[in-house]
Design an enzyme around this catalytic site. Sequence first.
Site, PDB file in Angstrom:
ATOM      1  N   HIS A  21     -31.981  11.382 -24.057  1.00 39.23           N
ATOM      2  CA  HIS A  21     -31.849  10.947 -25.453  1.00 39.23           C
ATOM      3  C   HIS A  21     -32.580  11.907 -26.389  1.00 39.23           C
ATOM      4  O   HIS A  21     -32.003  12.388 -27.380  1.00 39.23           O
ATOM      5  CB  HIS A  21     -32.410   9.530 -25.605  1.00 39.23           C
ATOM      6  CG  HIS A  21     -32.307   8.986 -26.988  1.00 39.23           C
ATOM      7  ND1 HIS A  21     -31.249   8.217 -27.413  1.00 39.23           N
ATOM      8  CD2 HIS A  21     -33.146   9.100 -28.071  1.00 39.23           C
ATOM      9  CE1 HIS A  21     -31.412   7.890 -28.687  1.00 39.23           C
ATOM     10  NE2 HIS A  21     -32.572   8.406 -29.107  1.00 39.23           N
ATOM     11  N   GLU A  22     -33.845  12.186 -26.096  1.00 37.70           N
ATOM     12  CA  GLU A  22     -34.636  13.049 -26.974  1.00 37.70           C
ATOM     13  C   GLU A  22     -34.163  14.493 -26.908  1.00 37.70           C
ATOM     14  O   GLU A  22     -34.257  15.230 -27.896  1.00 37.70           O
ATOM     15  CB  GLU A  22     -36.121  12.948 -26.619  1.00 37.70           C
ATOM     16  CG  GLU A  22     -36.710  11.546 -26.724  1.00 37.70           C
ATOM     17  CD  GLU A  22     -36.504  10.912 -28.088  1.00 37.70           C
ATOM     18  OE1 GLU A  22     -36.359  11.654 -29.083  1.00 37.70           O
ATOM     19  OE2 GLU A  22     -36.471   9.665 -28.166  1.00 37.70           O
ATOM     20  N   HIS A  25     -31.546  14.969 -29.532  1.00 38.83           N
ATOM     21  CA  HIS A  25     -32.135  15.232 -30.849  1.00 38.83           C
ATOM     22  C   HIS A  25     -32.675  16.670 -30.933  1.00 38.83           C
ATOM     23  O   HIS A  25     -32.440  17.378 -31.915  1.00 38.83           O
ATOM     24  CB  HIS A  25     -33.294  14.269 -31.116  1.00 38.83           C
ATOM     25  CG  HIS A  25     -32.881  12.843 -31.323  1.00 38.83           C
ATOM     26  ND1 HIS A  25     -31.893  12.478 -32.202  1.00 38.83           N
ATOM     27  CD2 HIS A  25     -33.354  11.679 -30.781  1.00 38.83           C
ATOM     28  CE1 HIS A  25     -31.753  11.159 -32.193  1.00 38.83           C
ATOM     29  NE2 HIS A  25     -32.629  10.654 -31.333  1.00 38.83           N
TER      30      HIS A  25
END
Length: 452
Positions: A21-22, A25
Amino acid sequence: MSLLQTLLAFLGAIGTLVVIHELGHYLVARWCGVKVLRFSVGMGKVVWMRRFGPDQTEWALSVLPLGGYVKMLDGREADVSKLPPEELKREFTRQNVWKRIAIVAAGPLANFLLAIVLYAALFMNGVQEVSSRIAEPDPGSAAERAGLDAGDVVTAINGEAVAGWSDLRWRLIEATLDKQPAQVTVRRDGRGEFTFVLPAASFDRLDIEQDVPGALGFAISLPPPVLNKVTPGGPGAAAGLQAGDQVTHVDGKLMRDSAAFLHAVRGAPGRSLQLDVLRKGTPIALTITPHAEQQKTGKDSVTIGKIQVELAGQPDMIVVATGPVESVQKAVKKVWDTSVLTVQMFGRMIMGEVSWKNVTGPITIADYAGQTARVGLASYLSFIAFISISIGVLNLLPIPVLDGGHLLYYSLEVLTGRPVPERFGEIAQRLGVGLLVTLMALAVFNDVVRLL
């Protein structure tokens, strides 16, 4: 050892999902020219940190493993007035709105992409699961009234292909949420395909918290009823049953599988049954009277019959495998269907149509992580894919603090041509934190109730 395995499986799953997920980003932020100051797995106090890369980004592990974050150069969090112009260009809020949308959306999209990759790999490798062959439907059940019979192999529900029992269960859950009639297509050995209709009324009182297939009369087809063990002193032993016996008929009715025998016994508490048994190829007639016992079903209790014997055999298993292109297509469809169902669940919980007991937290996730890890790698990877979808959907909800809340702000900025007022953002942020804490408290409460 079981507790340790559960803990390691949980940390492995959550760690993987947070990193992916990170990383979404982080990579899109770098691609958009934004400076990343820190990439943290975990929340709270940093316990380990190293600097890498041209920007000397801090790669950190923090004390609380439930989450993570990417910290970018952001004028809302630090004074950037003294930075040189080339650095100011890399500040997050100075990017155009479409870049900010891309950076924020990249995290959830990375979770969906991970789920697609995992499901596609599993479909290509081949997934072993219980076949969609059904046992004899319960008398009076929706399946029995519709005309389904023991041995039917369900091939499609509402036009959607059914490859195994998990597909069958999934399609029936979708029909339960839609409250619409379900067309069930089956293959009968040697007789071709037939379609039966479960009317909408069959789903009116169903709740997806329960065993939906079972409530509709669908049960996994089991082998013929062969006794593996007979408990001494029980009704089975008193009637003369022995290990290895195969029950062929009960009160003259053919027992096609173990499920039919179980139904016959459970439905005759305290009443004598005439059994036709094969013992080493020799037919034997016996009489048995099941003990009457109370069994809880939700808030109610029913009286069932028990004879204290153990049945041998496993259900039919199949391996479902597809080629690369079809596997990716199936994976994309599964991720989409799961996402839609998750959103529908949230909506129905808000409307009061589905219980909030369905909200689960870290304890339940850890329990399932341990269970699937003990079953095998395929089950564990499938579990990670499912949780990855859930995290993606959760983060897209329009709740301030979450990615979806920021996307809502930026969408309003696109429509109005100006950013959301800072004061409004602060108030919404506090409300979002309160809502998120409430949801987490509810999830932990439900976990503890399930555990107890």
